[in-house]
Design a protein around this motif. Structure first.
Motif, PDB file in Angstrom:
ATOM      1  N   ARG A   1       0.838  -1.194   0.000  1.00 32.74           N
ATOM      2  CA  ARG A   1       0.000   0.000   0.000  1.00 32.74           C
ATOM      3  C   ARG A   1       0.881   1.256   0.000  1.00 32.74           C
ATOM      4  NH1 ARG A   1      -4.605   2.885   0.045  1.00 32.74           N
ATOM      5  NH2 ARG A   1      -4.818   4.447   1.667  1.00 32.74           N
ATOM      6  N   THR A   2       1.957   1.235   0.772  1.00 34.53           N
ATOM      7  CA  THR A   2       2.866   2.384   0.787  1.00 34.53           C
ATOM      8  C   THR A   2       3.415   2.642  -0.616  1.00 34.53           C
ATOM      9  OG1 THR A   2       3.501   1.761   3.018  1.00 34.53           O
ATOM     10  CG2 THR A   2       4.886   3.357   1.910  1.00 34.53           C
TER      11      THR A   2
ATOM     12  N   LEU B   1       0.773   4.059  -2.793  1.00 38.80           N
ATOM     13  CA  LEU B   1       0.477   5.479  -2.524  1.00 38.80           C
ATOM     14  C   LEU B   1       1.533   6.382  -3.151  1.00 38.80           C
ATOM     15  CD1 LEU B   1      -0.618   5.301   1.232  1.00 38.80           C
ATOM     16  CD2 LEU B   1      -2.067   5.903  -0.712  1.00 38.80           C
ATOM     17  N   VAL B   2       2.789   5.994  -3.004  1.00 37.08           N
ATOM     18  CA  VAL B   2       3.869   6.812  -3.571  1.00 37.08           C
ATOM     19  C   VAL B   2       3.754   6.847  -5.096  1.00 37.08           C
ATOM     20  CG1 VAL B   2       6.365   7.062  -3.795  1.00 37.08           C
ATOM     21  CG2 VAL B   2       5.394   6.307  -1.626  1.00 37.08           C
TER      22      VAL B   2
ATOM     23  N   ARG C   1       1.118   6.339  -6.899  1.00 37.91           N
ATOM     24  CA  ARG C   1      -0.086   7.070  -7.311  1.00 37.91           C
ATOM     25  C   ARG C   1       0.150   8.572  -7.279  1.00 37.91           C
ATOM     26  NH1 ARG C   1      -5.254   6.808  -3.628  1.00 37.91           N
ATOM     27  NH2 ARG C   1      -3.999   8.422  -2.631  1.00 37.91           N
ATOM     28  N   ARG C   2       0.903   9.034  -6.275  1.00 36.64           N
ATOM     29  CA  ARG C   2       1.197  10.464  -6.219  1.00 36.64           C
ATOM     30  C   ARG C   2       2.004  10.894  -7.454  1.00 36.64           C
ATOM     31  NH1 ARG C   2       4.131  14.966  -4.910  1.00 36.64           N
ATOM     32  NH2 ARG C   2       6.013  13.918  -5.574  1.00 36.64           N
TER      33      ARG C   2
ATOM     34  N   ARG D   1      -0.900  15.155 -14.766  1.00 39.30           N
ATOM     35  CA  ARG D   1      -1.659  16.397 -14.818  1.00 39.30           C
ATOM     36  C   ARG D   1      -0.828  17.570 -15.301  1.00 39.30           C
ATOM     37  NH1 ARG D   1      -4.192  16.688  -9.140  1.00 39.30           N
ATOM     38  NH2 ARG D   1      -5.294  14.701  -9.061  1.00 39.30           N
TER      39      ARG D   1
ATOM     40  N   GLU E   1      12.846  16.037  -3.599  1.00 38.07           N
ATOM     41  CA  GLU E   1      12.479  15.655  -2.236  1.00 38.07           C
ATOM     42  C   GLU E   1      13.583  15.983  -1.244  1.00 38.07           C
ATOM     43  OE1 GLU E   1      11.356  11.587  -2.656  1.00 38.07           O
ATOM     44  OE2 GLU E   1       9.353  12.098  -3.352  1.00 38.07           O
TER      45      GLU E   1
ATOM     46  N   LEU F   1       8.844  12.123   5.126  1.00 38.59           N
ATOM     47  CA  LEU F   1       8.468  10.891   4.429  1.00 38.59           C
ATOM     48  C   LEU F   1       9.170   9.697   5.071  1.00 38.59           C
ATOM     49  CD1 LEU F   1       8.608  12.054   0.715  1.00 38.59           C
ATOM     50  CD2 LEU F   1       6.608  11.804   2.181  1.00 38.59           C
TER      51      LEU F   1
ATOM     52  N   VAL G   1       8.023   6.062   6.023  1.00 36.95           N
ATOM     53  CA  VAL G   1       8.153   5.184   4.863  1.00 36.95           C
ATOM     54  C   VAL G   1       9.592   4.699   4.800  1.00 36.95           C
ATOM     55  CG1 VAL G   1       8.087   5.152   2.346  1.00 36.95           C
ATOM     56  CG2 VAL G   1       6.404   6.470   3.598  1.00 36.95           C
TER      57      VAL G   1
ATOM     58  N   GLN H   1      10.782   1.669  -0.121  1.00 35.41           N
ATOM     59  CA  GLN H   1       9.382   1.832  -0.543  1.00 35.41           C
ATOM     60  C   GLN H   1       9.201   3.137  -1.304  1.00 35.41           C
ATOM     61  OE1 GLN H   1       7.621   1.601   3.343  1.00 35.41           O
ATOM     62  NE2 GLN H   1       7.464  -0.630   3.303  1.00 35.41           N
ATOM     63  N   LEU H   2       9.862   4.181  -0.809  1.00 39.01           N
ATOM     64  CA  LEU H   2       9.776   5.479  -1.467  1.00 39.01           C
ATOM     65  C   LEU H   2      10.404   5.403  -2.862  1.00 39.01           C
ATOM     66  CD1 LEU H   2       8.985   8.440  -1.151  1.00 39.01           C
ATOM     67  CD2 LEU H   2      11.210   8.871  -0.115  1.00 39.01           C
TER      68      LEU H   2
END
Ligand SMILES: Nc1ncnc2c1ncn2[C@@H]1O[C@H](COP(=O)(O)OP(=O)(O)O)[C@@H](O)[C@H]1O
Ligand SMILES: [Mg+2]
Lengths: 394, 299
Positions: free
Chosen positions: A5-6, A9-10, A12-13, A20, A202, A211, A215, A219-220
């Motif tokens: 999930r972590t 999430l990363v 997806r960001r 976009r 970052e 982060l 995290v 994972q990041l």
């Protein structure tokens, strides 16, 4: 919370923020336009190449039908028009309204062109002139079955036996291969650099400290690499599919199967190449804390990608089947550009493809391990540039 | 369940030859506001980063609720790093939702919590703006929201008051008090000692990587010598010099500040003062945290 999930999430960001951006949309559209423009230009050039406008005057006007017919046999389309005045014909040739202007008598044809006469048209004219002379003389000699003789002569042709088959699709395959490696090169460089810049961003904004309080570094890193990889894959697919569709629709490419296969392999090799370079890009990015310093650490690795591309370009056009080319196409970092190029050319055998995939995946595993280690050690060290030796912990 | 206590237990850390922490030991209890003070380079940030796991200790242990801090319970800490950091190009709301989710909140709760803190900290009009477009003060508010958005069970804030305007200081103070009242142990560092004195239940003073004084401000005062302020208008200069166990700290506006050695009876001082004439004021002096800090750090 699970590591999956972590990572999700990363990733997806990354997807949300990159897809976009205006630069993604503009980059994709511009590349598609350039590619489509290039294909349409090729299509119109190819069409122009075997089509000529010919003006006829005087006695030559009678040659309209035989000239069109003879040219057609040679695979050339001729558009004829009558020209009253020879000087008018010359002017039209000079202005580019006509490709050739024919005057003179049947046995002494004169052709006026601007600089040079199209080879096919030249052959057609010569054949026509010879035929005219032959017909006139046969008639003058009162040979009884002149028409029959002429028809027999026209039917005669040599038979060609080829010992080595030349791939009639060779030119098209080369074009596909070259477009493919250009796209691969651009995508690998662009998205690799984006990974590095994301890491530097970052670090530079210090957000990495909050982060990494929740995290794990791997994972990041993995989330970022996967997220940006998907963005790149989407862009590559959009460009590739549109390009292919335009090429097939305009008949620039007639090798539907081979071109589609090449695109699919191109996508596979984009993914392999991206994962090969991404962690390396990320780890060199983690060495610096400011965007201004990023370029200097990125240069060595962008050079490697560039060398692979330049080698690919020259080897694929000249000697796609040479020993050197074969060997280089098997090993990283050259395989992600050379191998899909050779596959597109149709010269890569099954075992070569399999071996290059195995070697590349092995290299990905090794570089991911190494890059992950550098990243983990360097990403929280802000301030001056971290030395690679310190980051490797040796 | 054991109490929600944050324990820093004999933590040591060196950077090469520099000893950053030496047996750092203290605890922050449930519902307590703990002020962490010390000169620059004393080791406050190092301690906090070790508690957060972004830095590894050479030895010692950090525990929460009796269990060592691991990757899993570290998620329950809210952290405001000394070097503030957010994604500059990410929108305020998106950023807070993302951080809440990374800390384990499901998407719905993450949204609710983010909106909640945005409203609480007066950022409603700014929720759709990129962080880099906010004023510095508003960026600080977002940073605080980022520390709180996942409903942490412990708060570790590195200099949360630095750079805040007086209004923001009040907002921050109120939030910290409220968190402590909800049972959260709150550890924060600051150089604004008057603020720490007003706000904190307990204070720890660090010097060169060691905790040199720790307790309520009242407890810290008992450690030092007692001080007296005496106003005797007719007293000649040097009137108290010969009293045993008494040293004169200062004479100012007719008031003499005296320091008494342990065991000295203040009534002998009063008798001596009355002997010079009228005594208008006679009181014990409670040193401020700033004074205590100076004493502790300079001794
Ligand atoms: N990354 C680092 N490398 C070397 N020394 C450091 C590093 N970070 C902190 N230090 C040293 O450790 C000591 C404690 O620093 P720090 O914890 O930042 O103090 P404080 O937060 O109390 O000002 C200082 O002497 C500082 O110079
Ligand atoms: Mg500090």
């Amino acid at each position: 919370m699970t590591p999956t999930r972590t990572v999700f999430l990363v990733a997806r960001r990354e997807l949300n923020t990159r897809l976009r951006t205006r630069s993604f949309a503009i980059g994709t559209v511009v590349t598609i336009l350039v590619l489509a423009g290039y294909l349409l230009l090729q299509a119109s050039l190819a069409e122009d190449a075997d089509r000529s406008k010919v003006g006829l005057s005087g006695q030559a006007t009678g040659l309209a039908a035989p000239l069109t017919a003879t040219a057609k046999q040679l695979g050339h389309t001729v558009e004829v028009s009558d020209v009253k005045d020879p000087s008018e014909g010359e002017r039209m040739v000079r202005d580019g309204d006509l490709d050739a202007f024919v005057s003179g008598t049947a046995d002494r044809l004169r052709v006026t062109v601007r600089s040079e006469l199209d080879e096919n048209l030249h052959k057609a004219m010569n054949a026509l002139a010879q035929q005219q002379v032959l017909e006139a003389q046969l008639l003058a000699a009162e040979v009884p079955n002149t028409r029959e003789i002429l028809e027999n002569a026209a039917r005669a042709h040599v038979q060609v036996d080829t010992l080595e088959r030349v791939d009639p699709q060779k030119d098209q395959r080369l074009a596909v291969a070259l477009v493919l490696i250009v796209l691969l090169y651009m995508s690998l460089l662009l998205y690799g650099t984006m990974v590095a810049q994301g890491v530097v961003e970052e670090k530079a904004s210090r957000v990495v400290e909050i982060l990494l309080a929740t995290v794990r570094p791997w994972q990041l890193l993995l989330g970022k690499v996967i997220g940006l990889g998907i963005v790149g894959l989407i862009q590559f697919t959009l460009i590739g599919v549109t390009g292919l569709a335009v090429a097939l629709a305009t008949d620039v490419l007639t090798i539907d199967g081979a071109a589609t296969g090449a695109l699919v392999w191109g996508l596979i090799w984009y993914v392999l190449g991206y994962f090969l370079f991404a962690t390396v890009f990320a780890s060199v990015g983690s060495l610096v804390s400011r965007q201004e310093d990023a370029q200097s650490v990125l240069t060595p690795i962008t050079l490697v990608v560039a060398v692979a591309f330049v080698l690919g370009l020259s080897l694929l056009t000249r000697s796609a089947d040479d020993g050197v080319t074969v060997v280089l196409s098997l090993v990283p970092p050259f395989s992600p550009i050379l191998m899909p190029g050779r596959i597109a050319l149709g010269v890569a055998s099954g075992w070569e493809i399999a071996l290059s995939v195995i070697l590349t995946v092995t290299a990905i595993a090794a570089l991911t391990w190494l890059g992950g280690r550098v990243y983990r050690n360097a990403v929280l060290r802000t301030g001056s540039r971290v030395r690679l030796r310190d980051a490797l912990g040796v | 369940m054991p109490d929600a206590v944050l324990e820093i237990d004999h933590v040591s850390k060196r950077y090469g030859d520099v000893v950053a922490l030496r047996d750092m030991t203290f605890d922050v209890r449930a519902g307590e506001l703990f002020g962490f003070v010390g000169s620059n380079g004393a080791g406050k940030t190092t301690t906090m980063r070790i508690a957060l796991g972004v830095l590894a200790a050479d030895s010692g242990e950090v525990r929460f609720s009796g269990r060592p801090i691991t990757f899993d319970n570290r998620r329950r800490i809210g952290y405001l790093p000394e070097e503030r950091g957010l994604y500059p190009k990410m929108k305020v709301l998106d950023q807070l939702v993302y951080l809440a989710e990374l800390h384990g909140l499901p998407t719905n709760s993450a949204h609710r919590a983010a909106e909640n803190w945005i409203a609480r900290l007066g950022l409603r009009d700014r929720r759709g703006d990129e962080v880099q477009k906010l004023s510095l003060g508003n960026q600080q508010r977002v940073q605080l929201a980022a520390a709180l958005v996942h409903e942490p069970a412990v708060l570790i804030l590195d200099e949360p008051f630095s750079g805040l305007d007086p209004v923001a200081v009040d907002v921050m103070s109120a939030v910290l008090r409220e968190q402590a009242a909800a049972g959260v142990p709150v550890l924060f560092s600051s150089h604004q000692l008057d603020l720490v004195e007003r706000l904190c239940d307990r204070v720890g003073i660090v010097r060169s990587g060691q905790m040199v004084a720790c307790g309520t401000v009242a407890e810290l005062r008992t450690g030092g010598d007692a001080q007296l302020v005496v106003e005797a208008p007719n007293a000649p200069p040097g009137w108290a010099d010969s009293l045993p166990g008494v040293t004169v700290d200062a004479v100012h506006n007719g008031q003499t500040t005296l320091r008494l050695a342990p065991g000295t009876d203040d009534q002998t001082v009063l008798t001596a003062a009355l002997a010079t004439g009228p005594v208008r004021e006679f009181r014990r002096h409670a040193p401020s945290l700033t004074e205590l800090f100076r004493n502790v750090v300079s001794s």
